[in-house]
Design an enzyme around this catalytic site. Sequence first.
Site, PDB file in Angstrom:
ATOM      1  N   GLY A   1     111.623  46.515  91.308  1.00 38.70           N
ATOM      2  CA  GLY A   1     111.928  45.165  91.804  1.00 38.70           C
ATOM      3  C   GLY A   1     111.587  44.112  90.771  1.00 38.70           C
TER       4      GLY A   1
ATOM      5  N   SER B   1     118.798  46.903  77.197  1.00 40.01           N
ATOM      6  CA  SER B   1     117.411  47.090  77.674  1.00 40.01           C
ATOM      7  C   SER B   1     116.794  48.373  77.112  1.00 40.01           C
ATOM      8  CB  SER B   1     117.367  47.117  79.205  1.00 40.01           C
ATOM      9  OG  SER B   1     117.811  48.377  79.675  1.00 40.01           O
TER      10      SER B   1
ATOM     11  N   GLY C   1     109.319  49.700  76.753  1.00 38.24           N
ATOM     12  CA  GLY C   1     108.881  48.921  77.916  1.00 38.24           C
ATOM     13  C   GLY C   1     110.034  48.714  78.876  1.00 38.24           C
TER      14      GLY C   1
ATOM     15  N   GLY D   1     118.267  51.293  84.637  1.00 41.49           N
ATOM     16  CA  GLY D   1     118.902  51.138  85.956  1.00 41.49           C
ATOM     17  C   GLY D   1     118.583  49.765  86.541  1.00 41.49           C
ATOM     18  N   ASP D   2     117.375  49.297  86.306  1.00 43.60           N
ATOM     19  CA  ASP D   2     116.971  47.971  86.815  1.00 43.60           C
ATOM     20  C   ASP D   2     117.748  46.878  86.095  1.00 43.60           C
ATOM     21  OD1 ASP D   2     115.138  49.384  88.321  1.00 43.60           O
ATOM     22  OD2 ASP D   2     113.604  49.236  86.768  1.00 43.60           O
TER      23      ASP D   2
ATOM     24  N   LYS E   1     114.409  48.655  73.327  1.00 50.35           N
ATOM     25  CA  LYS E   1     113.005  48.295  73.094  1.00 50.35           C
ATOM     26  C   LYS E   1     112.114  49.129  73.996  1.00 50.35           C
ATOM     27  CE  LYS E   1     113.599  43.377  72.228  1.00 50.35           C
ATOM     28  NZ  LYS E   1     113.695  42.169  73.032  1.00 50.35           N
TER      29      LYS E   1
ATOM     30  N   LEU F   1     125.833  56.816  85.512  1.00 51.04           N
ATOM     31  CA  LEU F   1     125.867  58.203  85.027  1.00 51.04           C
ATOM     32  C   LEU F   1     125.168  58.366  83.675  1.00 51.04           C
ATOM     33  CD1 LEU F   1     129.685  58.652  85.824  1.00 51.04           C
ATOM     34  CD2 LEU F   1     127.807  59.511  87.223  1.00 51.04           C
TER      35      LEU F   1
ATOM     36  N   ASN G   1     121.839  56.405  90.800  1.00 53.02           N
ATOM     37  CA  ASN G   1     122.222  57.115  89.581  1.00 53.02           C
ATOM     38  C   ASN G   1     122.761  58.478  90.029  1.00 53.02           C
ATOM     39  OD1 ASN G   1     120.037  58.814  90.030  1.00 53.02           O
ATOM     40  ND2 ASN G   1     118.725  57.842  88.504  1.00 53.02           N
TER      41      ASN G   1
ATOM     42  N   ASN H   1     111.286  44.475  87.512  1.00 57.53           N
ATOM     43  CA  ASN H   1     112.208  44.564  86.361  1.00 57.53           C
ATOM     44  C   ASN H   1     113.556  43.915  86.685  1.00 57.53           C
ATOM     45  OD1 ASN H   1     110.222  46.113  85.156  1.00 57.53           O
ATOM     46  ND2 ASN H   1     111.174  48.070  85.692  1.00 57.53           N
TER      47      ASN H   1
HETATM   48  O1  RIB Z   1     112.853  51.885  86.899  1.00 54.86           O
HETATM   49  C1  RIB Z   1     111.762  51.924  86.053  1.00 54.86           C
HETATM   50  C2  RIB Z   1     110.514  51.587  86.794  1.00 54.86           C
HETATM   51  O2  RIB Z   1     110.234  52.594  87.727  1.00 54.86           O
HETATM   52  C3  RIB Z   1     109.287  51.508  85.901  1.00 54.86           C
HETATM   53  O3  RIB Z   1     109.047  50.193  85.455  1.00 54.86           O
HETATM   54  C4  RIB Z   1     108.193  52.094  86.757  1.00 54.86           C
HETATM   55  O4  RIB Z   1     107.144  51.223  86.995  1.00 54.86           O
HETATM   56  C5  RIB Z   1     108.880  52.558  88.042  1.00 54.86           C
HETATM   57  O5  RIB Z   1     108.696  51.718  89.115  1.00 54.86           O
END
Ligand code: RIB
Length: 301
Positions: A41, A281, A286, A250-251, A284, A220, A183, A43
């Site tokens: 959430g 994304s 993180g 994915g975020d 990098k 995918l 996914n 992210n």
């Molecule tokens: O989607 C990636 C996230 O999944 C990470 O930041 C981790 O904290 C988990 O919640």
Amino acid sequence: MSDITVLGIFVADISFSGNKIPNTGETILGDSYNIGPGGKGCNQAIAISRLGGKVTFISKLGDDEYGRLAIDKLKKDNIDTSNIIISKKHKTGIAGIHVDRNTGKNAITVVRGAPSSLTIKEIDANAIKQSKIFLTQLEIPIEVTLHSLKTAKENGLINILNPAPACKLSNDFFKMIDYFTPNETEAEFYTGVKINDEKDAKISAKKLISMGIKKVIITLGEKGLFYSDGKEEIYLKASLDKAVDTTGAGDAFNGGFSFALLKGKKIKECLEIANKVAGLSTTKLGAGDSMPTFKDISLKV
Ligand code: RIB
């Protein structure tokens, strides 16, 4: 007033990058680490805000060092934090993430901490009602997620559910969802269809639509993505960025997609923008820290 409300968790992601992901019982010497915002959430909220969307993040933190880090980071990213509950009883969560720098692939353990105690009573409906789009995942208690999706639907919002991590959902859930964004592994969890190619993705999306979901986007990984609303179908190849760390891709996709939808873009362009945000994304180390800005994506939106 925010355009998009995101409900989800914040955890401090502690990411270690090395030549491989260690095996059970093995110690390896890594080459770099990052401590930064994580939790799907959080992210997603950062991704939206960096692109220029006004976003409210609903969550719960502990009254501790990582909780303060969260508020500080979220405010710096212009995210509305007024609906984040600070708990004296619970700690802020942490995720331990091992990243293989050669492939960008990862292995993650998340201890959610405070948001795992979030209750329906703690959700302020006004924080949802004020927005146009409601985006959430499956990292907070399931009854809170369902209640919030219902509140959003009753108030005319577009609901996006990123079903991660996958868990069993009742039919009530599926009816509430406008866009479902699993996914390939999550799609398999809900449909039983193993996805190897576009043809499998089509079968999987068809099954999901027959469950009551309106529109499906199956990401995918390096194979791209597949979209279907039951009539129109779109397949896109993945963005060609060199992946250093795929955590949070994915975020980034969900954040980018929500933002493009908010801007009134047609579906194909929404998918292209989300794809680009996700690709960038991964360049990098993180998760939250690696979300690109609007300028980075260099697309005319
Ligand atoms: O989607 C990636 C996230 O999944 C990470 O930041 C981790 O904290 C988990 O919640």
